[in-house]
Design a protein around this motif. Sequence first.
Motif, PDB file in Angstrom:
ATOM      1  N   LEU A   7      44.932  35.033  39.926  1.00 55.48           N
ATOM      2  CA  LEU A   7      43.123  34.401  40.436  1.00 55.48           C
ATOM      3  C   LEU A   7      42.801  35.587  41.997  1.00 55.48           C
ATOM      4  N   ASP A   8      41.908  35.972  42.162  1.00 52.71           N
ATOM      5  CA  ASP A   8      40.947  36.448  43.219  1.00 52.71           C
ATOM      6  C   ASP A   8      40.695  35.148  43.700  1.00 52.71           C
ATOM      7  N   THR A   9      41.112  35.546  45.059  1.00 50.14           N
ATOM      8  CA  THR A   9      40.267  34.445  46.461  1.00 50.14           C
ATOM      9  C   THR A   9      39.110  33.476  46.075  1.00 50.14           C
ATOM     10  N   ASN A  10      38.127  34.214  45.658  1.00 48.75           N
ATOM     11  CA  ASN A  10      37.060  32.857  45.311  1.00 48.75           C
ATOM     12  C   ASN A  10      37.137  32.384  43.419  1.00 48.75           C
ATOM     13  N   ILE A 117      45.211  39.355  33.839  1.00 56.05           N
ATOM     14  CA  ILE A 117      43.375  38.833  33.849  1.00 56.05           C
ATOM     15  C   ILE A 117      43.313  38.915  34.895  1.00 56.05           C
ATOM     16  N   LEU A 118      43.309  39.554  35.802  1.00 56.69           N
ATOM     17  CA  LEU A 118      42.445  39.432  37.258  1.00 56.69           C
ATOM     18  C   LEU A 118      41.426  38.365  36.902  1.00 56.69           C
ATOM     19  N   VAL A 119      41.184  36.905  37.281  1.00 53.99           N
ATOM     20  CA  VAL A 119      40.087  36.105  37.205  1.00 53.99           C
ATOM     21  C   VAL A 119      39.087  35.831  38.413  1.00 53.99           C
ATOM     22  N   THR A 120      37.865  36.499  38.571  1.00 55.55           N
ATOM     23  CA  THR A 120      37.209  36.586  39.395  1.00 55.55           C
ATOM     24  C   THR A 120      35.829  36.261  39.302  1.00 55.55           C
ATOM     25  N   ARG A 121      34.917  35.941  40.220  1.00 57.94           N
ATOM     26  CA  ARG A 121      33.473  35.842  40.072  1.00 57.94           C
ATOM     27  C   ARG A 121      32.748  36.668  40.377  1.00 57.94           C
ATOM     28  N   ASN A 122      33.400  38.225  41.303  1.00 55.36           N
ATOM     29  CA  ASN A 122      32.607  38.509  42.080  1.00 55.36           C
ATOM     30  C   ASN A 122      32.563  40.355  40.686  1.00 55.36           C
ATOM     31  N   ILE A 123      32.797  40.154  39.648  1.00 56.36           N
ATOM     32  CA  ILE A 123      33.319  40.780  38.731  1.00 56.36           C
ATOM     33  C   ILE A 123      32.335  42.812  38.893  1.00 56.36           C
ATOM     34  N   ARG A 124      31.396  42.640  39.586  1.00 58.73           N
ATOM     35  CA  ARG A 124      30.743  44.052  40.150  1.00 58.73           C
ATOM     36  C   ARG A 124      31.562  44.325  41.715  1.00 58.73           C
ATOM     37  N   ASN A 134      42.613  50.369  32.642  1.00 63.49           N
ATOM     38  CA  ASN A 134      42.668  49.265  31.816  1.00 63.49           C
ATOM     39  C   ASN A 134      42.883  47.791  32.546  1.00 63.49           C
ATOM     40  N   LEU A 135      41.680  48.039  33.732  1.00 64.46           N
ATOM     41  CA  LEU A 135      42.142  46.583  34.022  1.00 64.46           C
ATOM     42  C   LEU A 135      41.021  45.880  33.000  1.00 64.46           C
ATOM     43  N   MET A 136      42.292  43.839  32.989  1.00 63.07           N
ATOM     44  CA  MET A 136      41.083  43.290  32.632  1.00 63.07           C
ATOM     45  C   MET A 136      40.545  42.580  33.443  1.00 63.07           C
ATOM     46  N   ILE A 137      39.603  41.232  33.372  1.00 64.21           N
ATOM     47  CA  ILE A 137      39.113  40.658  33.791  1.00 64.21           C
ATOM     48  C   ILE A 137      37.900  39.865  33.387  1.00 64.21           C
ATOM     49  N   GLU A 138      38.375  38.101  33.988  1.00 63.33           N
ATOM     50  CA  GLU A 138      37.361  37.354  33.646  1.00 63.33           C
ATOM     51  C   GLU A 138      36.750  36.659  34.374  1.00 63.33           C
TER      52      GLU A 138
END
Length: 145
Positions: A7-10, A117-124, A134-138
């Motif tokens: 989980l990312d900070t956001n 899987i990195l969970v973040t709102r800041n996809i950009r 090969n970073l996976m994000i949601e």
Amino acid sequence: MKSFYLLDTNIISEIRKPFPNQNVMNLFMQKKSFCDISAITWAESLAGLKRMPEGKKKEALCSFYYEIIREQFDIVPFDEHAATIYSDLFPKLEKFGKIPQDFDIQIASIAIANNMILVTRNIRDFEAICSVSNLMIENWFEENA
């Protein structure tokens, strides 16, 4: 039990809001036993707390971070494996002139090193890293996450 989500900070900030995004909360409640946070997220959170003026709001946030977040999630370190991935990512990003903030590269390196899987709102913020790794994000703010 191995965690699958970092989980990312956001995301941590969102779940502590009085009226959080419902999609984030639904996914968090479903998957929280499979989630951890990075040492970088923990550091960012603590630094934010320490900058706050003394008062009830700071006390409530300290309780949230130390009694809920710290107790519920393991803190995944920026270890030797993550550092090696960071050292591979940085020159690739530099070559394309797309260098995200150091914290973001470190968080991404931790996720990659631990196959999470990195969970973040800041996809950009992580798009450039995704383009060279090969970073996976949601994004749990999206309905189809």
